[in-house]
Design a protein around this motif. Sequence first.
Motif, mmCIF file in Angstrom:
data_model
loop_
_atom_site.group_PDB
_atom_site.id
_atom_site.type_symbol
_atom_site.label_atom_id
_atom_site.label_comp_id
_atom_site.label_asym_id
_atom_site.label_seq_id
_atom_site.Cartn_x
_atom_site.Cartn_y
_atom_site.Cartn_z
ATOM 1 N N VAL A 108 -17.761 14.024 16.117
ATOM 2 C CA VAL A 108 -17.477 14.803 14.908
ATOM 3 C C VAL A 108 -15.970 14.858 14.677
ATOM 4 N N LEU A 109 -15.256 15.032 15.773
ATOM 5 C CA LEU A 109 -13.799 15.083 15.709
ATOM 6 C C LEU A 109 -13.247 13.770 15.121
ATOM 7 N N ALA A 110 -13.793 12.646 15.573
ATOM 8 C CA ALA A 110 -13.327 11.340 15.089
ATOM 9 C C ALA A 110 -13.635 11.174 13.606
ATOM 10 N N GLU A 111 -14.840 11.587 13.187
ATOM 11 C CA GLU A 111 -15.185 11.486 11.755
ATOM 12 C C GLU A 111 -14.236 12.365 10.940
ATOM 13 N N ASP A 112 -13.992 13.578 11.413
ATOM 14 C CA ASP A 112 -13.079 14.482 10.711
ATOM 15 C C ASP A 112 -11.670 13.896 10.638
ATOM 16 N N ALA A 113 -11.265 13.221 11.713
ATOM 17 C CA ALA A 113 -9.911 12.641 11.747
ATOM 18 C C ALA A 113 -9.769 11.542 10.698
ATOM 19 N N ILE A 114 -10.808 10.706 10.538
ATOM 20 C CA ILE A 114 -10.774 9.655 9.509
ATOM 21 C C ILE A 114 -10.637 10.298 8.131
ATOM 22 N N LYS A 115 -11.477 11.284 7.864
ATOM 23 C CA LYS A 115 -11.470 11.926 6.537
ATOM 24 C C LYS A 115 -10.152 12.633 6.278
ATOM 25 N N SER A 116 -9.626 13.246 7.314
ATOM 26 C CA SER A 116 -8.367 13.960 7.173
ATOM 27 C C SER A 116 -7.214 12.992 6.909
ATOM 28 N N ALA A 117 -7.250 11.811 7.546
ATOM 29 C CA ALA A 117 -6.213 10.797 7.320
ATOM 30 C C ALA A 117 -6.297 10.268 5.891
ATOM 31 N N ILE A 118 -7.513 10.027 5.413
ATOM 32 C CA ILE A 118 -7.699 9.534 4.044
ATOM 33 C C ILE A 118 -7.236 10.588 3.035
ATOM 34 N N ALA A 119 -7.579 11.850 3.305
ATOM 35 C CA ALA A 119 -7.162 12.932 2.403
ATOM 36 C C ALA A 119 -5.640 13.014 2.351
ATOM 37 N N ASP A 120 -5.001 12.840 3.494
ATOM 38 C CA ASP A 120 -3.536 12.895 3.542
ATOM 39 C C ASP A 120 -2.937 11.745 2.746
ATOM 40 N N TYR A 121 -3.520 10.540 2.917
ATOM 41 C CA TYR A 121 -3.033 9.375 2.173
ATOM 42 C C TYR A 121 -3.176 9.602 0.672
ATOM 43 N N ARG A 122 -4.335 10.078 0.251
ATOM 44 C CA ARG A 122 -4.584 10.285 -1.187
ATOM 45 C C ARG A 122 -3.653 11.351 -1.768
ATOM 46 N N ARG A 123 -3.387 12.378 -0.970
ATOM 47 C CA ARG A 123 -2.488 13.429 -1.429
ATOM 48 C C ARG A 123 -1.099 12.836 -1.674
ATOM 49 N N LYS A 124 -0.667 11.995 -0.735
ATOM 50 C CA LYS A 124 0.646 11.350 -0.884
ATOM 51 C C LYS A 124 0.682 10.473 -2.122
ATOM 52 N N GLN A 125 -0.414 9.719 -2.340
ATOM 53 C CA GLN A 125 -0.453 8.812 -3.482
ATOM 54 C C GLN A 125 -0.408 9.589 -4.788
ATOM 55 N N ARG A 126 -1.123 10.703 -4.835
ATOM 56 C CA ARG A 126 -1.095 11.529 -6.049
ATOM 57 C C ARG A 126 0.299 12.061 -6.305
ATOM 58 N N GLY A 127 0.975 12.410 -5.212
ATOM 59 C CA GLY A 127 2.314 12.986 -5.331
ATOM 60 C C GLY A 127 3.347 11.979 -5.787
ATOM 61 N N SER A 128 3.081 10.689 -5.601
ATOM 62 C CA SER A 128 4.101 9.676 -5.928
ATOM 63 C C SER A 128 3.516 8.620 -6.853
ATOM 64 N N GLN A 129 2.681 9.088 -7.805
ATOM 65 C CA GLN A 129 1.983 8.139 -8.656
ATOM 66 C C GLN A 129 2.922 7.321 -9.535
ATOM 67 N N THR A 130 4.060 7.914 -9.892
ATOM 68 C CA THR A 130 4.969 7.213 -10.785
ATOM 69 C C THR A 130 5.815 6.190 -10.042
ATOM 70 N N GLN A 131 5.897 6.353 -8.711
ATOM 71 C CA GLN A 131 6.719 5.413 -7.950
ATOM 72 C C GLN A 131 5.894 4.197 -7.538
ATOM 73 N N PRO A 132 6.545 3.034 -7.477
ATOM 74 C CA PRO A 132 5.825 1.867 -6.984
ATOM 75 C C PRO A 132 5.505 2.047 -5.500
ATOM 76 N N SER A 133 4.357 1.572 -5.102
ATOM 77 C CA SER A 133 3.969 1.698 -3.703
ATOM 78 C C SER A 133 4.837 0.810 -2.830
ATOM 79 N N LEU A 134 5.185 1.302 -1.680
ATOM 80 C CA LEU A 134 6.009 0.516 -0.757
ATOM 81 C C LEU A 134 5.151 -0.309 0.202
ATOM 82 N N GLY A 135 3.854 -0.210 0.013
ATOM 83 C CA GLY A 135 2.948 -0.890 0.950
ATOM 84 C C GLY A 135 3.079 -2.397 0.891
ATOM 85 N N GLU A 136 3.122 -3.012 2.018
ATOM 86 C CA GLU A 136 3.154 -4.474 2.104
ATOM 87 C C GLU A 136 1.772 -4.935 2.521
ATOM 88 N N SER A 137 1.365 -6.059 2.011
ATOM 89 C CA SER A 137 0.070 -6.556 2.487
ATOM 90 C C SER A 137 0.128 -8.037 2.804
#
Lengths: 137, 214
Positions: A108-137
């Motif tokens: 359960v802890l591991a599932e919560d950790a995945i969801k919490s990481a995704i929520a954190d990522y999405r929060r960051k993305q919402r906060g910087s929507q106007t900026q270009p992403s720095l992600g490299e792929s």
Amino acid sequence: MAYSGKVIDHYENPRNVGSLDKEAPNVGTGLVGAPACGDVMKLQIQVSDAGVIEDAKFKTFGCGSAIASSSLATEWIKGMTLEQAMSVRNTQIVQELNLPPVKIHCSVLAEDAIKSAIADYRRKQRGSQTQPSLGES
Amino acid sequence: MICWSCEKNAGDGMLCAGCGAVQPPLRTADHFRVFGLPRKFDLDVADLEWRYKEMTKVLHPDRFARADARARRASLERSVQLNLAWRTLSQPVARAEYLLSLEGIEVGEPAGSKRSDRPDSRATQPVDTALLVEVMELREALAEARARGDSAKVASLVAGVQALHNREMAEVAAGFAAAQPNLAAITARLVAARYYRRFLEEAEPHEGEEDAAK
């Protein structure tokens, strides 16, 4: 406590132990704890522009099952889209690692950790929507 | 309660008020009542220990070696109840958790079932997150100090976390002493204390680890 072979394998050779830059805009950090036993788990994802998890790292301070659960979780979600990762269920981890009932909370802890990481990522993305992403792929 | 031996009112002590036969434990008795104490966190452990030892003497198996089977059984059940009550009440952490459980609160359960898939769930637990960040940093620092074989750093981390644990338990005591105890706040303190205790257990040197760290 008799651990299954897969738990021992992940415990002795944990995959993806480490940290990603938690300040990076394309990194999401999930931090969860189990108040019942005092274990803590950090799981981080690095997400590509296409929304695919290209890297995942974890640090878990807890029992063998908690370490194995988070190790397995990072292994699984690498290459998944965020939507796919959101659908990972603790029961799948229980099944794969053959966790006994008293260790289900580790999954359960591991599932919560995945969801919490995704929520954190999405929060960051919402906060910087106007900026270009720095992600490299 | 009616005494099984003399069939008169036994009172609610260990021994029948009339004939002195040992009585089976009251099913409804909480751990405090076992010792004849009021249900509160602040108790004199020396007094508790004295009560425990006196009661243990009364229930000693030697005294029932040749007794009636019902007396042997009753004394054994009383001993089990007494030992559990002693183990629970003599430790502040267990005593605090027990007091909360009497109020229907199981420490660790509500927070443990909290899910992070609701966007606001973490925002409503700011203290919890700060605690987790702190504990994670402490655990990382411990792991690094150990990897370096830096026993002085390990010792200073342990001393620091021990102080944090003591602080939480002092707050727990203060919380219970309030006229209207805030049980949610006390529970949060106990959860924090658990994380610190887990750290301290982990930091205890295990056999062979000193060598492994070098």
